[in-house]
Design a protein around this motif. Structure first.
Motif, PDB file in Angstrom:
ATOM      1  N   ASN A   1      77.484  78.327 -31.538  1.00  0.00           N
ATOM      2  CA  ASN A   1      78.339  79.493 -31.313  1.00  0.00           C
ATOM      3  C   ASN A   1      79.665  79.333 -32.055  1.00  0.00           C
ATOM      4  O   ASN A   1      80.161  80.286 -32.688  1.00  0.00           O
ATOM      5  CB  ASN A   1      78.597  79.665 -29.820  1.00  0.00           C
ATOM      6  CG  ASN A   1      79.285  80.974 -29.496  1.00  0.00           C
ATOM      7  OD1 ASN A   1      78.689  82.041 -29.572  1.00  0.00           O
ATOM      8  ND2 ASN A   1      80.553  80.893 -29.134  1.00  0.00           N
ATOM      9  N   TYR A   2      80.229  78.142 -31.984  1.00  0.00           N
ATOM     10  CA  TYR A   2      81.494  77.878 -32.676  1.00  0.00           C
ATOM     11  C   TYR A   2      81.336  78.088 -34.184  1.00  0.00           C
ATOM     12  O   TYR A   2      82.163  78.754 -34.815  1.00  0.00           O
ATOM     13  CB  TYR A   2      81.965  76.447 -32.392  1.00  0.00           C
ATOM     14  CG  TYR A   2      83.072  75.996 -33.320  1.00  0.00           C
ATOM     15  CD1 TYR A   2      84.398  76.361 -33.090  1.00  0.00           C
ATOM     16  CD2 TYR A   2      82.777  75.253 -34.469  1.00  0.00           C
ATOM     17  CE1 TYR A   2      85.414  75.978 -33.964  1.00  0.00           C
ATOM     18  CE2 TYR A   2      83.786  74.867 -35.347  1.00  0.00           C
ATOM     19  CZ  TYR A   2      85.097  75.223 -35.090  1.00  0.00           C
ATOM     20  OH  TYR A   2      86.090  74.862 -35.965  1.00  0.00           O
ATOM     21  N   TYR A   3      80.275  77.527 -34.767  1.00  0.00           N
ATOM     22  CA  TYR A   3      80.106  77.614 -36.221  1.00  0.00           C
ATOM     23  C   TYR A   3      79.690  79.014 -36.664  1.00  0.00           C
ATOM     24  O   TYR A   3      80.066  79.442 -37.763  1.00  0.00           O
ATOM     25  CB  TYR A   3      79.105  76.573 -36.701  1.00  0.00           C
ATOM     26  CG  TYR A   3      79.673  75.178 -36.726  1.00  0.00           C
ATOM     27  CD1 TYR A   3      80.659  74.833 -37.637  1.00  0.00           C
ATOM     28  CD2 TYR A   3      79.253  74.212 -35.822  1.00  0.00           C
ATOM     29  CE1 TYR A   3      81.208  73.554 -37.660  1.00  0.00           C
ATOM     30  CE2 TYR A   3      79.789  72.932 -35.833  1.00  0.00           C
ATOM     31  CZ  TYR A   3      80.772  72.609 -36.750  1.00  0.00           C
ATOM     32  OH  TYR A   3      81.313  71.356 -36.769  1.00  0.00           O
ATOM     33  N   ALA A   4      78.952  79.729 -35.847  1.00  0.00           N
ATOM     34  CA  ALA A   4      78.598  81.110 -36.188  1.00  0.00           C
ATOM     35  C   ALA A   4      79.858  81.969 -36.288  1.00  0.00           C
ATOM     36  O   ALA A   4      80.033  82.736 -37.244  1.00  0.00           O
ATOM     37  CB  ALA A   4      77.638  81.684 -35.139  1.00  0.00           C
ATOM     38  N   LYS A   5      80.748  81.827 -35.318  1.00  0.00           N
ATOM     39  CA  LYS A   5      81.995  82.592 -35.333  1.00  0.00           C
ATOM     40  C   LYS A   5      82.887  82.154 -36.504  1.00  0.00           C
ATOM     41  O   LYS A   5      83.482  82.998 -37.188  1.00  0.00           O
ATOM     42  CB  LYS A   5      82.745  82.406 -34.018  1.00  0.00           C
ATOM     43  CG  LYS A   5      84.019  83.234 -33.929  1.00  0.00           C
ATOM     44  CD  LYS A   5      84.673  83.098 -32.568  1.00  0.00           C
ATOM     45  CE  LYS A   5      85.942  83.954 -32.497  1.00  0.00           C
ATOM     46  NZ  LYS A   5      86.606  83.855 -31.155  1.00  0.00           N
ATOM     47  N   THR A   6      82.950  80.849 -36.761  1.00  0.00           N
ATOM     48  CA  THR A   6      83.758  80.341 -37.864  1.00  0.00           C
ATOM     49  C   THR A   6      83.242  80.863 -39.195  1.00  0.00           C
ATOM     50  O   THR A   6      84.029  81.243 -40.074  1.00  0.00           O
ATOM     51  CB  THR A   6      83.758  78.799 -37.858  1.00  0.00           C
ATOM     52  OG1 THR A   6      84.278  78.327 -36.604  1.00  0.00           O
ATOM     53  CG2 THR A   6      84.618  78.245 -38.984  1.00  0.00           C
TER      54      THR A   6
END
Length: 322
Positions: free
Chosen positions: A248-253
């Motif tokens: 989730n963190y990397y998708a948003k980033t």
């Protein structure tokens, strides 16, 4: 012209691919996507074979190619061919060179949170070998002082001190301590958080944060939103999100690096390269669910056609092709 992906199981296949690279006379556009889809072991095999045959490091060839054709002045192709710990050493140095911007400190956090301790050890060795500097000391010497600096010092310490096994009992005790010094009201949150980060492995921290949610009914980041942690609050939120839910963190980033107004190519390249061999398939699923688009489609909408875009798309779809 699409490059044929040769099997890496034979010396003949390696030599053929190296010959194709060498005979391309610098016109590597059609070869870049196939190099992007290689595993780390395959990339190292190609690099070793190329050097044995032509007495030149393939990295040097790619750097000349980048200087000649990259419309965005990117070093992504040559970075990708490095071992992951070498690449992280370069990213860490670049982040420290550009210190002052939160985005650069996030790059360092991603390394310390997303890599195992043996990788961090190799990365620090590569950092010293390449730059003749000690990474831990460079982090301590960051000027002016920054909230991320304290977190990075703690995370760097954790890779030296923690035990491999995780403990549910320790997780519950740490969760209660975080609560009592945070929303529980006794203060000293900074000291307790930094001590916890420095003494626990990433997996233990993940279990602690999971226990916190189970015991108190909400994520630890909710307590940070109440403003009890001062200037450390924003940095801690980022670290917690990176630990608890990497996809989730990397998708948003990824999305923000492309659709945030100005394309952040450093962030885009960093995420794609660091996660391509790890969990890119899961990041794609989260990205699709959150933004109703494929990663590759957003890249194609935002980056001009050419070898650079083809390279990024190949990284984004790497696990779908192998």
């Amino acid at each position: 012209m699409a490059a044929t992906i040769l099997p890496m199981s034979s010396t003949h296949g390696l030599e053929n691919e190296c010959k194709e690279i060498h005979d391309s006379s610098g016109s590597l556009n059609h070869l870049i996507p196939s190099l992007a889809r290689r595993t780390q072991l395959e990339r190292q095999q190609i690099r070793d074979t190329y050097k044995a045959i032509y007495r030149e490091d393939l990295i040097s060839l790619l750097q000349r190619y980048e200087a000649a054709i990259s419309p965005m002045k990117s070093a992504a192709f040559s970075l990708w061919m490095l071992d992951s710990h070498e690449r992280d050493a370069v990213i860490a140095r670049e982040a420290l060179d550009e210190q002052g911007d939160d985005a650069n400190y996030k790059a360092l956090v991603e390394i310390f949170v997303g890599r195992k301790s043996d990788h961090i050890h190799l990365m620090k060795q590569a950092y010293h070998g390449r730059f003749r500097r000690h990474l831990d000391q460079d982090i301590i010497n960051i000027e002016p002082p920054h909230p991320y600096q304290k977190i990075l010092v703690a995370l760097a310490t954790s890779h030296k001190a923690h035990h491999a096994d995780v403990s549910q009992h320790i997780a519950k005790c740490d969760a209660r301590r975080l609560y009592e010094t945070g929303e529980g009201g006794s203060g000293a949150i900074e000291a307790v958080v930094l001590e916890t980060l420095s003494k626990r492995s990433i997996q233990q921290l993940k279990l602690t944060l999971s226990s916190y949610k189970h015991i108190y009914g909400h994520d630890y980041t909710k307590s940070l939103k109440r403003g009890n942690s001062g200037e450390l609050e924003h940095a801690l939120k980022m670290v917690v999100k990176c630990i608890c839910n990497p996809p989730n963190y990397y998708a948003k980033t990824l999305y923000l690096s492309i659709k945030g107004g100005t394309i952040d190519k450093c962030c885009l390249e960093r995420v794609l390269m660091s996660r391509a061999d790890v969990d890119m398939d899961e990041i794609q699923r989260v990205f699709r669910k959150k933004y109703w688009k494929e990663v590759k489609d957003v890249i194609c909408e935002s980056i001009p056609s050419g070898a650079y875009r083809d390279f990024l798309v190949a990284l984004a779809t790497k696990n779908n092709i192998n």
